[in-house]
Design a protein around this motif. Structure first.
Motif, mmCIF file in Angstrom:
data_model
loop_
_atom_site.group_PDB
_atom_site.id
_atom_site.type_symbol
_atom_site.label_atom_id
_atom_site.label_comp_id
_atom_site.label_asym_id
_atom_site.label_seq_id
_atom_site.Cartn_x
_atom_site.Cartn_y
_atom_site.Cartn_z
ATOM 1 N N LEU A 106 3.858 -33.729 18.800
ATOM 2 C CA LEU A 106 4.700 -34.378 19.795
ATOM 3 C C LEU A 106 4.017 -35.634 20.333
ATOM 4 O O LEU A 106 4.668 -36.685 20.496
ATOM 5 N N ILE A 107 2.725 -35.542 20.584
ATOM 6 C CA ILE A 107 1.993 -36.703 21.093
ATOM 7 C C ILE A 107 2.051 -37.851 20.090
ATOM 8 O O ILE A 107 2.271 -39.011 20.455
ATOM 9 N N ASN A 108 1.879 -37.548 18.797
ATOM 10 C CA ASN A 108 1.902 -38.586 17.774
ATOM 11 C C ASN A 108 3.268 -39.262 17.659
ATOM 12 O O ASN A 108 3.357 -40.428 17.253
ATOM 13 N N LEU A 109 4.317 -38.528 18.006
ATOM 14 C CA LEU A 109 5.650 -39.122 17.973
ATOM 15 C C LEU A 109 5.892 -40.033 19.164
ATOM 16 O O LEU A 109 6.686 -40.975 19.082
ATOM 17 N N LEU A 110 5.207 -39.773 20.269
ATOM 18 C CA LEU A 110 5.454 -40.516 21.500
ATOM 19 C C LEU A 110 4.442 -41.626 21.760
ATOM 20 O O LEU A 110 4.684 -42.493 22.604
ATOM 21 N N VAL A 111 3.321 -41.594 21.045
ATOM 22 C CA VAL A 111 2.257 -42.566 21.301
ATOM 23 C C VAL A 111 1.746 -43.133 19.977
ATOM 24 O O VAL A 111 1.427 -42.393 19.051
ATOM 25 N N ASN A 112 1.695 -44.460 19.865
ATOM 26 C CA ASN A 112 0.995 -45.125 18.762
ATOM 27 C C ASN A 112 0.544 -46.493 19.237
ATOM 28 O O ASN A 112 0.568 -46.789 20.438
ATOM 29 N N ASP A 113 0.125 -47.363 18.317
ATOM 30 C CA ASP A 113 -0.414 -48.664 18.705
ATOM 31 C C ASP A 113 0.635 -49.574 19.333
ATOM 32 O O ASP A 113 0.295 -50.525 20.052
ATOM 33 N N SER A 114 1.919 -49.280 19.076
ATOM 34 C CA SER A 114 2.997 -50.158 19.558
ATOM 35 C C SER A 114 3.612 -49.705 20.862
ATOM 36 O O SER A 114 4.192 -50.520 21.583
ATOM 37 N N TYR A 115 3.518 -48.441 21.169
ATOM 38 C CA TYR A 115 4.172 -47.947 22.386
ATOM 39 C C TYR A 115 3.509 -46.662 22.855
ATOM 40 O O TYR A 115 2.806 -45.985 22.099
ATOM 41 N N ASP A 116 3.774 -46.318 24.109
ATOM 42 C CA ASP A 116 3.295 -45.068 24.702
ATOM 43 C C ASP A 116 4.384 -44.557 25.646
ATOM 44 O O ASP A 116 4.552 -45.055 26.758
ATOM 45 N N TYR A 117 5.129 -43.570 25.160
ATOM 46 C CA TYR A 117 6.226 -43.009 25.940
ATOM 47 C C TYR A 117 5.860 -41.679 26.603
ATOM 48 O O TYR A 117 6.692 -41.058 27.258
ATOM 49 N N LEU A 118 4.607 -41.232 26.439
ATOM 50 C CA LEU A 118 4.240 -39.886 26.839
ATOM 51 C C LEU A 118 4.463 -39.632 28.319
ATOM 52 O O LEU A 118 5.098 -38.637 28.706
ATOM 53 N N GLU A 119 3.972 -40.478 29.173
ATOM 54 C CA GLU A 119 4.081 -40.239 30.611
ATOM 55 C C GLU A 119 5.533 -40.309 31.082
ATOM 56 O O GLU A 119 5.954 -39.534 31.935
ATOM 57 N N ASP A 120 6.291 -41.261 30.539
ATOM 58 C CA ASP A 120 7.707 -41.347 30.905
ATOM 59 C C ASP A 120 8.446 -40.070 30.533
ATOM 60 O O ASP A 120 9.232 -39.529 31.328
ATOM 61 N N VAL A 121 8.178 -39.550 29.347
ATOM 62 C CA VAL A 121 8.864 -38.333 28.905
ATOM 63 C C VAL A 121 8.467 -37.146 29.774
ATOM 64 O O VAL A 121 9.305 -36.312 30.130
ATOM 65 N N LYS A 122 7.203 -37.071 30.144
ATOM 66 C CA LYS A 122 6.781 -35.993 31.038
ATOM 67 C C LYS A 122 7.565 -36.007 32.345
ATOM 68 O O LYS A 122 7.822 -34.959 32.951
ATOM 69 N N ASN A 123 7.978 -37.197 32.762
ATOM 70 C CA ASN A 123 8.738 -37.342 34.002
ATOM 71 C C ASN A 123 10.249 -37.355 33.774
ATOM 72 O O ASN A 123 11.024 -37.657 34.689
ATOM 73 N N GLY A 124 10.659 -37.032 32.542
ATOM 74 C CA GLY A 124 12.081 -36.956 32.243
ATOM 75 C C GLY A 124 12.751 -38.298 32.068
ATOM 76 O O GLY A 124 13.968 -38.406 32.192
ATOM 77 N N ILE A 125 11.973 -39.337 31.777
ATOM 78 C CA ILE A 125 12.516 -40.680 31.594
ATOM 79 C C ILE A 125 12.524 -40.987 30.089
ATOM 80 O O ILE A 125 11.487 -40.937 29.432
ATOM 81 N N PHE A 126 13.716 -41.311 29.563
ATOM 82 C CA PHE A 126 13.857 -41.533 28.125
ATOM 83 C C PHE A 126 14.513 -42.875 27.846
ATOM 84 O O PHE A 126 15.366 -43.338 28.603
ATOM 85 N N ASN A 127 14.096 -43.507 26.739
ATOM 86 C CA ASN A 127 14.881 -44.559 26.129
ATOM 87 C C ASN A 127 15.316 -44.051 24.759
ATOM 88 O O ASN A 127 15.064 -42.896 24.394
ATOM 89 N N SER A 128 15.963 -44.892 23.964
ATOM 90 C CA SER A 128 16.495 -44.429 22.687
ATOM 91 C C SER A 128 15.396 -43.913 21.758
ATOM 92 O O SER A 128 15.537 -42.864 21.133
ATOM 93 N N GLU A 129 14.275 -44.661 21.695
ATOM 94 C CA GLU A 129 13.208 -44.265 20.771
ATOM 95 C C GLU A 129 12.542 -42.959 21.185
ATOM 96 O O GLU A 129 12.300 -42.077 20.360
ATOM 97 N N SER A 130 12.240 -42.811 22.464
ATOM 98 C CA SER A 130 11.541 -41.595 22.897
ATOM 99 C C SER A 130 12.452 -40.383 22.821
ATOM 100 O O SER A 130 12.005 -39.278 22.462
ATOM 101 N N LEU A 131 13.741 -40.541 23.138
ATOM 102 C CA LEU A 131 14.668 -39.407 23.048
ATOM 103 C C LEU A 131 14.849 -38.990 21.595
ATOM 104 O O LEU A 131 14.850 -37.793 21.280
#
Length: 622
Positions: A106-131
């Motif tokens: 799950l971490i590898n899907l949410l975090v890489n060199d181009s983006y980091d969606y991990l903290e937003d997702v933990k707080n229930g905040i999504f955009n198209s890519e993270s969802l």
């Protein structure tokens, strides 16, 4: 020509003028009114309409594979061999408390060199890519190995449903949950299990089926690690919804996961039909007992809860070495563990069950040592006001060779009468509807040199004919199914037609038994209509048709945003909608072959003599 008793009668009366009338003109005979799909849902499919204009439908999300393909190259951890058979809503609610944020996948899907969606997702905040990434995680295996456990079949992960129920009147269609509830963490419905509505009578009483919601419980394994599992109490339950109150229809056999029942139709007189579990399959060879005992052993050894093992047993099928793909196939994943029989109930206006009886099956093996490799069942799919039901039942073809097939069945006066079963080449048949005059409609699957095709039929239980009569579908290679009949003997359904590019698509049709007129519904709407009528599902006594249609529109991503291509233009996609076709008083045909009208529905604008010359193509119904 006339065939033997209960055989298919081929219509020699079909002529080229009828073919030309049916497929070479479009007609302003019906208005087309789109029913807007409820917000957040993507596709809607027609089910049934009553004489008061009230209707029910199934609503779904979008093809999740398309969402995955758009961001596959941007997200690490996406395994290229996965094909995800699933649909999701726009802004599909995710209860983040059910996600394991320590899971490296799950971490590898949410975090890489181009983006980091991990903290937003933990707080229930999504955009198209993270969802999309989270949904992909939930729909795939626990490792990159193709045969490893699918997360939707594991029991410890956030569950995602596939289809839900909706009820409508006028042009307002609304999601109508049966057992789903609002999640306190998301403030939205869970959408974790499937719910359907199949029929509505003139009183507004609705029938359908719902899977069980998932209930969390904790389990400690043999290493002392505690997991939260999500368990269903039953497989499915048929229900009747009257004035907002729901009566659930209990099956007669509940020993395996509390059984299964389905309600498929309801009459104005209060008769409800469907089918219920009556026993386990494979009972004679002990395979079920062995598997259930193994589930008990796994629980005793601290490996896995017995209830989850039983749940997986139904979802997965028989094999322990198991492919990780999801399937909603009823025959494989929902009915294969239990025998089902057609069933009838009668309810009063308060929702009380005043009658309930097993309608039986056409044939039951008498050999106690009979070791069949497939189960035998019967189903009731429709009922009229007189309590006469129709559907499908297994019957014997050749008992000496254990050859049993499923055929159209009429449940009347305590009997199971089989029709459309004896003609050479018939593989199976089913009766889909019956009106109050006793006219039955359905389809029969026949093996031809070019392959198996469905052909629609009608049959009058009160008539002198002992044969079913084929409904003309004009083209010899058409695959045609009759879905519904009203009390005016008008029949609707779907048939296949070739497109200009050689592909085969489904079109809705209407057929009048009394006048022997068959018409492609796309030839009966305005030439400039933006819709293709794919299937006519129901017709009421006023001749109003509830249909599923397709229309080209903008493709939207996981959160409902329009997706644009490299050329700056919005990406287009064909989605499905519920539409109502209302007869136009005095409506007359428009000739859509006139040059100025050749702009829409290319499959309808090719002359019949070119259509019949196209290669024969095997087509399967949805």
């Amino acid at each position: 020509m006339s065939l033997n008793n209960n055989m298919l009668k081929t219509l020699s009366r079909i002529t080229f003028p009828l073919s030309l009338l049916a497929f070479s003109v479009n007609a302003a005979v019906y208005t087309v009114e789109e029913v807007p799909t409820p917000e957040g849902f993507v596709n809607a499919f027609a089910e049934d309409i009553n004489n008061n204009g009230q209707y029910v439908a199934s609503i779904k999300g979008s093809d999740f594979n398309r969402s995955v393909s758009l961001i596959r190259e941007q997200a690490t951890g996406f395994s290229s061999h996965h094909s995800v058979n699933a649909t999701t809503l726009y802004n599909h609610p995710i209860d983040v408390s059910k996600l394991d944020f320590e899971d490296e996948e799950l971490i590898n899907l949410l975090v890489n060199d181009s983006y980091d969606y991990l903290e937003d997702v933990k707080n229930g905040i999504f955009n198209s890519e993270s969802l999309t990434a989270v949904l992909y995680y939930l729909f795939t295996s626990t490792t990159t190995s193709y045969t490893d456990q699918h997360r939707q079949l594991d029991g410890r992960y956030h569950m995602i449903g596939d289809r839900w129920a909706a009820v409508g009147e006028g042009t307002v269609l609304a999601h109508s949950p049966i057992t789903d509830v609002v999640n306190e963490n998301t403030g939205k419905y869970n959408f974790s299990h499937n719910e359907t509505m199949y029929a509505i009578n003139d009183l507004g009483w609705i029938v359908g089926a719902t899977e069980s919601p998932y209930t969390p419980f904790e389990y400690t394994d043999d290493e002392g690690v505690t997991f939260t599992y999500y368990l269903q109490d039953y497989i499915e339950r048929g229900y009747v919804k009257i004035n907002g109150n729901t009566t659930f229809l209990e099956p007669s056999f509940t020993e395996f996961r509390n059984g299964r029942s389905i309600a498929t139709d309801i009459s104005n007189s209060g008769y409800v039909v469907g089918y219920v579990s009556v026993d386990l399959t494979y009972a004679n060879d002990g395979r079920i007992d062995d598997r259930l005992n193994a589930c008990s052993d796994r629980d005793a050894e601290g490996v896995q809860p017995e209830q989850i093992c039983r749940w997986q047993f139904r979802e997965k099928g028989w094999n322990t070495g198991y492919n990780s793909s999801i399937s909603n196939s009823e025959t494989v994943y929902k009915t294969s563990t239990q025998e089902h029989h057609a069933y009838l109930w009668k309810l009063d206006e308060s929702g009380n069950i005043v009658e309930a009886r097993n309608l039986g099956i056409a044939y039951t093996p008498v050999d106690e040592d009979f070791d069949r490799t497939s189960y035998l069942y019967s189903k009731a799919l429709a009922v009229n006001d007189n309590g006469v039901a129709v559907g499908q039942s297994y019957d014997d073809v050749n008992e000496d060779f254990y050859d049993y097939r499923r055929y159209a069945a009429i449940y009347i006066d305590g009997r199971v009468d089989i029709i459309a079963n004896k003609d050479r080449g018939i593989q199976y048949s089913t009766a889909n509807d019956i009106n109050n005059a006793g006219y039955v409609v359905g389809n029969v699957n026949i093996s031809y040199a070019v392959g198996d095709l469905d052909k629609a039929f009608y049959y009058n239980i009160n008539g002198s004919e002992t044969n079913v009569t084929q409904i003309p579908d004009v083209f010899a290679n058409s695959d045609t199914s009759a879905k519904s009949i009203n009390n005016e003997n008008q029949v609707v359904g779907s048939t296949t037609v070739p497109e200009l590019d050689g592909s085969i698509i489904r079109h809705g049709f209407v057929y009048d038994i009394d006048t022997d007129e068959f018409s492609n519904l796309n030839d009966l709407i305005s030439c400039d209509s933006e819709y293709t009528i794919a299937s006519a599902e129901s017709i009421n006594d006023q001749g109003v048709i509830l249909a599923t249609a397709t229309r080209i529109g903008d493709y939207r991503n996981a959160v409902g945003e329009v997706v644009y291509g490299e050329d700056g233009e919005s990406v287009k996609v064909s989605n499905t909608y519920v539409v109502k076709l209302t007869p136009i008083a005095g409506g007359t045909p428009e000739n859509c072959f006139q040059e100025e009208n050749q702009i829409k529905r290319k499959g309808s604008s090719m002359p019949w003599y070119l259509l019949v010359a196209l290669p024969l193509i095997r087509v399967f119904r949805r």
